[in-house]
Every structure is written in structure tokens, then in C-alpha cells.
Design an enzyme around this catalytic site. Structure first.
Site, short mmCIF file in Angstrom:
data_model
loop_
_atom_site.label_atom_id
_atom_site.label_comp_id
_atom_site.label_asym_id
_atom_site.label_seq_id
_atom_site.Cartn_x
_atom_site.Cartn_y
_atom_site.Cartn_z
N GLU A 1 6.75 -3.66 -0.91
CA GLU A 1 6.96 -4.60 0.18
C GLU A 1 5.64 -5.18 0.67
OE1 GLU A 1 11.06 -2.97 2.05
OE2 GLU A 1 9.21 -2.36 3.03
N CYS B 1 0.07 -7.55 5.52
CA CYS B 1 -0.05 -6.12 5.21
C CYS B 1 0.43 -5.94 3.77
CB CYS B 1 0.82 -5.33 6.19
SG CYS B 1 0.89 -3.56 5.84
N CYS C 1 3.97 6.74 -2.80
CA CYS C 1 2.69 7.34 -2.41
C CYS C 1 2.78 8.84 -2.66
CB CYS C 1 2.43 7.08 -0.93
SG CYS C 1 0.85 7.76 -0.37
N CYS D 1 2.88 12.60 3.45
CA CYS D 1 2.90 12.78 4.90
C CYS D 1 4.36 12.86 5.36
CB CYS D 1 2.17 11.64 5.60
SG CYS D 1 0.48 11.44 4.99
N CYS E 1 6.48 9.93 7.08
CA CYS E 1 6.36 8.58 6.51
C CYS E 1 7.44 8.36 5.45
CB CYS E 1 4.98 8.43 5.89
SG CYS E 1 4.80 6.99 4.85
N GLY F 1 1.55 3.10 -0.05
CA GLY F 1 0.50 3.69 -0.87
C GLY F 1 -0.78 3.99 -0.12
N GLU F 2 -1.61 4.77 -0.77
CA GLU F 2 -2.93 5.14 -0.24
C GLU F 2 -3.96 4.32 -1.02
OE1 GLU F 2 -4.80 7.03 2.00
OE2 GLU F 2 -6.46 6.28 0.79
N SER G 1 -7.16 0.99 4.77
CA SER G 1 -6.76 2.20 5.48
C SER G 1 -6.83 3.38 4.52
CB SER G 1 -5.33 2.06 6.02
OG SER G 1 -4.41 2.16 4.97
N SER H 1 -6.13 6.99 9.03
CA SER H 1 -4.85 7.47 9.58
C SER H 1 -5.03 8.93 9.94
CB SER H 1 -3.74 7.30 8.53
OG SER H 1 -3.61 5.94 8.22
N LEU H 2 -5.29 9.19 11.19
CA LEU H 2 -5.68 10.53 11.62
C LEU H 2 -4.46 11.38 12.00
CD1 LEU H 2 -8.50 11.78 11.84
CD2 LEU H 2 -8.44 11.29 14.29
N HIS H 3 -3.73 10.93 13.00
CA HIS H 3 -2.45 11.52 13.43
C HIS H 3 -2.55 12.92 14.04
CE1 HIS H 3 -0.92 8.04 11.50
NE2 HIS H 3 -1.04 8.50 10.28
N ASN I 1 8.22 5.07 14.22
CA ASN I 1 9.52 4.46 13.99
C ASN I 1 10.53 5.50 13.55
OD1 ASN I 1 8.52 1.77 14.32
ND2 ASN I 1 7.50 2.10 12.36
N CYS J 1 4.46 -0.07 10.20
CA CYS J 1 3.70 0.84 9.35
C CYS J 1 4.37 2.20 9.23
CB CYS J 1 2.29 1.00 9.87
SG CYS J 1 1.35 -0.49 9.64
S1 SF4 Z 1 1.35 7.77 5.77
FE1 SF4 Z 1 0.24 6.58 4.21
S2 SF4 Z 1 -0.80 8.16 2.97
FE2 SF4 Z 1 0.80 9.24 4.14
S3 SF4 Z 1 2.57 9.27 2.71
FE3 SF4 Z 1 2.76 7.44 4.03
S4 SF4 Z 1 1.85 5.75 2.82
FE4 SF4 Z 1 1.14 7.73 1.94
#
Ligand code: SF4
Length: 351
Positions: free
Chosen positions: A87, A100, A107, A111, A114, A157-158, A187, A210-212, A288, A331
Site C-alpha cells: 500500500e 508514505c 515485515c 511488532c 502492528c 516494512g522496515e 523510519s 519507532s521507539l514505543h 489504531n 501507520c
Molecule cells: S511496526 Fe514497523 S517494523 Fe514493526 S512489524 Fe510493523 S512495519 Fe514492521
């Protein structure tokens, strides 16, 4: 067969061997500056146009397109060679237009909160597949008298796990599509070797981490790559990146109810943000709803309190507007429907 944005200039020259040399510039500028399809390059003889249309096919095949009612956010679902789907999201703000882009189909980072991570990894995107997302978005923006000014590599993806294809795309977007490095943001969830490679590159792009979570125990749980590159190692790489590039760095923080939205989390986050040579800016993202993930995003009040707490601790924080939640374009939400329910996705507007 290469697609139209896979080739670099030397490879395009090879493809056009036997044609006058100025044809290379005409085709290259047509594809990148004019954002044209090969078949639209009317400065070329008809036979050459037809040949290029055949030999330089598009990489992205539109499956569906959806938009918010006012058209501020547009999301495309594209099918790639081999059947994987990704996407791309175009967002118009009052003062800027941003796309974006995705860098991988799926990925591997896993995480837990996600949607993309839940669906697993399919394959890396090629440079041409990444550049073409930007070109298509720029073309669409132009149709509505906007100019695409920013690219964020925050889709599926990363990006740093696909460095060898992503970085040539960054260079192409900068050199040939004409976007400045300060308007390109990569990112990462914290791939330290990738951050170190970035620091050695010439272009000073923005880095969004992307810390979280701001302690290793919680981050190991939310972002499994933290077990390999714990916070002390990650912060060391971020500090070196800042010293090398002098760009502001941002921390992305998806606020999860009762998990990382407590006042103690704000305090730990503020400490990390202030520990860098230039304090990090924090982007707060209300999580989300993601199918299959049991926890919820922080309430609007909780988000306000968390932000205020950061500000009180001397850290600049922005609440990222959850644009496009109604079309699953925010995101961490890309692919929620694509991967989990492909049939349902086809019910949106088919192009
Ligand atoms: S947050 Fe980013 S790095 Fe983590 S699984 Fe999702 S897309 Fe991959």
C-alpha cells in the site's frame, strides 16, 4: 524484465543503444521530471515510444483505491510481480503534501501491535517499485494542483532491512525527482547497523525511530528487535547519527492503553529524548484498532495528558493526527485488511 524505474541512467543508455544520445536525456527526464508514462513521451518517435512502453512496463498494478470523503487521504493497494501486495498513502495537509511508501511486502520484525508485522514477511521491494510509488503519488498530487513535497518511508516494512534497494531509491527521489533531503524521512524500528550506514551516506535525510517503549523490558515485548539492539546500543547509534548529520531525529510512539501511556513511561521517554546531542522530537500516535490484537489505543484524554507530561519535562511532542483511520491508512495499520482479508479489500473502488 526490468520495470521503468529499475534502470539507472547507464542501464537506460544501454537499452537505447543505437538511438541518438540525447534520447537518453529525453526518456530519463520524461520519466522523472515530467512524471510521464513511456507511451506519453511525445518528443520521441512513435516506434520508440511503443518499444519503451513494452520494454519498460509498470512495476505496480493498481488493485484498489480508496479515499477519505474530502480526498485529503488517498490509499492505493498495488499488486507486484509475483502477486505480493503493498500500500501507498498520499496525504494532503494544509501546508504540504506527503506520500508514505512501503519498502517491503510484509515485515519480519514482528511488532505485536502492528498489522503488517502480524501478517509476516513476503519479500523486499525493488528500487523501481519504491520509486514508482512516489512517482504515482506525485502525478496524482499534480492532478489536483498540489506538489508532492515529502516522502516518508513508513509504510509496510522496515526500510533499513532492505537498505540496498531503499537507499538507491532515496538517491533517485532526491537527484531525479528533485525532493530535498530534509523532506525525506526514513523510519526504523531500531536496526543499528542500518543507522550506522545511513550516518555515512552523503544525503542528510531525517531519521524517525519507532521507539514505543523506553525501557528494555517493555521494548523487548513490544518490539522484538530490541533483544538484539537494546536501548543503550540504539541510543548510541542515534547520537552518532545526529552528530554526523545535524538533523532533528524523531521518536515515534504508538500509545497503547495501560501499556506505554503511564506517567512513568513519559518520564523514561523524556529522559531518552533529552539524552541525545539534539533532543529528539516525539510523535505520539494513538494506536489504531488492529484486527487480532487485543489491546486498545489510549483515550483522547490520556493522549493529551501524556503529551502535556512530556512538554512539562521539556520535550517537544506532537500528536499525529490519525489520518485515514477510516480507510485503514494510518501507520502500523497498512495491510490490516490487505493481508488478513484480501477478498474484503477488493470491495473498494477497483481501478
Ligand atoms: S511496526 Fe514497523 S517494523 Fe514493526 S512489524 Fe510493523 S512495519 Fe514492521
Amino acid at each position: 524484465m526490468p520495470t521503468r524505474y529499475d534502470l539507472d541512467r547507464a542501464e537506460l543508455s544501454a537499452l537505447l543503444a543505437g538511438e541518438p544520445r540525447y534520447r537518453v536525456d529525453q526518456v530519463w527526464d520524461g520519466l522523472h521530471r515530467q512524471l510521464a508514462e513511456p507511451g506519453e513521451l511525445t518528443t520521441l518517435p512513435k516506434a520508440l515510444r511503443a518499444r519503451l512502453a513494452e520494454e519498460l512496463p509498470a512495476a505496480l498494478h493498481p488493485v484498489a483505491e480508496s479515499a477519505t470523503p474530502g480526498g485529503d487521504t488517498v490509499k492505493w493497494l498495488f499488486e507486484l510481480d509475483g502477486g505480493a501486495r503493498v500500500e501507498t498513502v498520499l496525504m494532503h495537509y494544509r501546508d504540504r503534501t506527503t506520500v508514505c511508501v512501503s519498502t517491503q511486502a510484509g515485515c519480519a520484525m514482528g511488532c505485536g501491535f502492528c498489522a503488517t508485522g502480524q501478517a509476516g514477511f513476503q519479500r523486499h521491494l525493488g528500487t523501481g517499485e519504491i520509486v514508482e510509488q512516489v512517482v504515482r503519488a506525485a502525478r496524482r498530487a499534480r492532478e489536483t494542483d498540489r506538489r508532492l513535497g515529502n516522502v516518508v518511508f513508513m509504510g509496510m516494512g522496515e526500510p533499513l532491512a532492505n537498505y540496498d534497494r531503499v537507499w538507491p531509491a532515496v538517491v533517485r527521489i532526491h537527484d531525479d525527482l528533485g525532493l530535498s533531503a530534509r523532506h525525506l524521512t526514513l523510519s526504523t524500528v531500531g536496526l543499528v547497523p542500518g543507522i550506522r550506514r545511513l550516518a555515512a551516506e552523503e544525503l542528510p535525510v531525517n531519521l524517525a525511530v519507532s521507539l514505543h517503549a523506553a525501557n528494555d523490558e517493555l521494548r523487548n515485548e513490544l518490539v522484538p528487535i530490541n533483544k538484539r539492539y537494546p536501548l543503550s546500543v540504539l541510543m548510541g547509534a542515534c547520537a552518532d547519527y545526529l552528530r554526523a548529520k545535524g538533523r532533528r531525529l524523531s521518536f515515534e510512539w504508538a500509545l497503547i492503553d495501560g501499556t506505554n501511556d503511564r506517567l512513568s513511561d513519559a518520564r523514561e521517554l523524556a529522559e531518552l529524548a533529552r539524552s541525545l546531542p539534539l533532543p529528539a522530537h516525539v510523535n505520539l500516535i494513538p494506536l489504531n484498532p488492529t484486527p487480532g490484537y487485543r489491546t486498545r489505543g489510549t483515550s483522547a484524554d490520556g493522549v493529551r495528558r501524556f503529551r502535556q507530561r512530556l512538554e512539562d519535562l521539556g520535550v517537544n511532542a506532537t500528536v499525529r493526527r490519525n489520518r485515514g483511520t477510516d480507510i485503514d491508512a494510518a501507520c502500523g495499520q497498512l495491510a490490516a485488511r490487505v493481508e488478513l482479508s484480501p477478498r474484503a479489500q477488493r470491495t473498494s473502488t477497483v481501478m
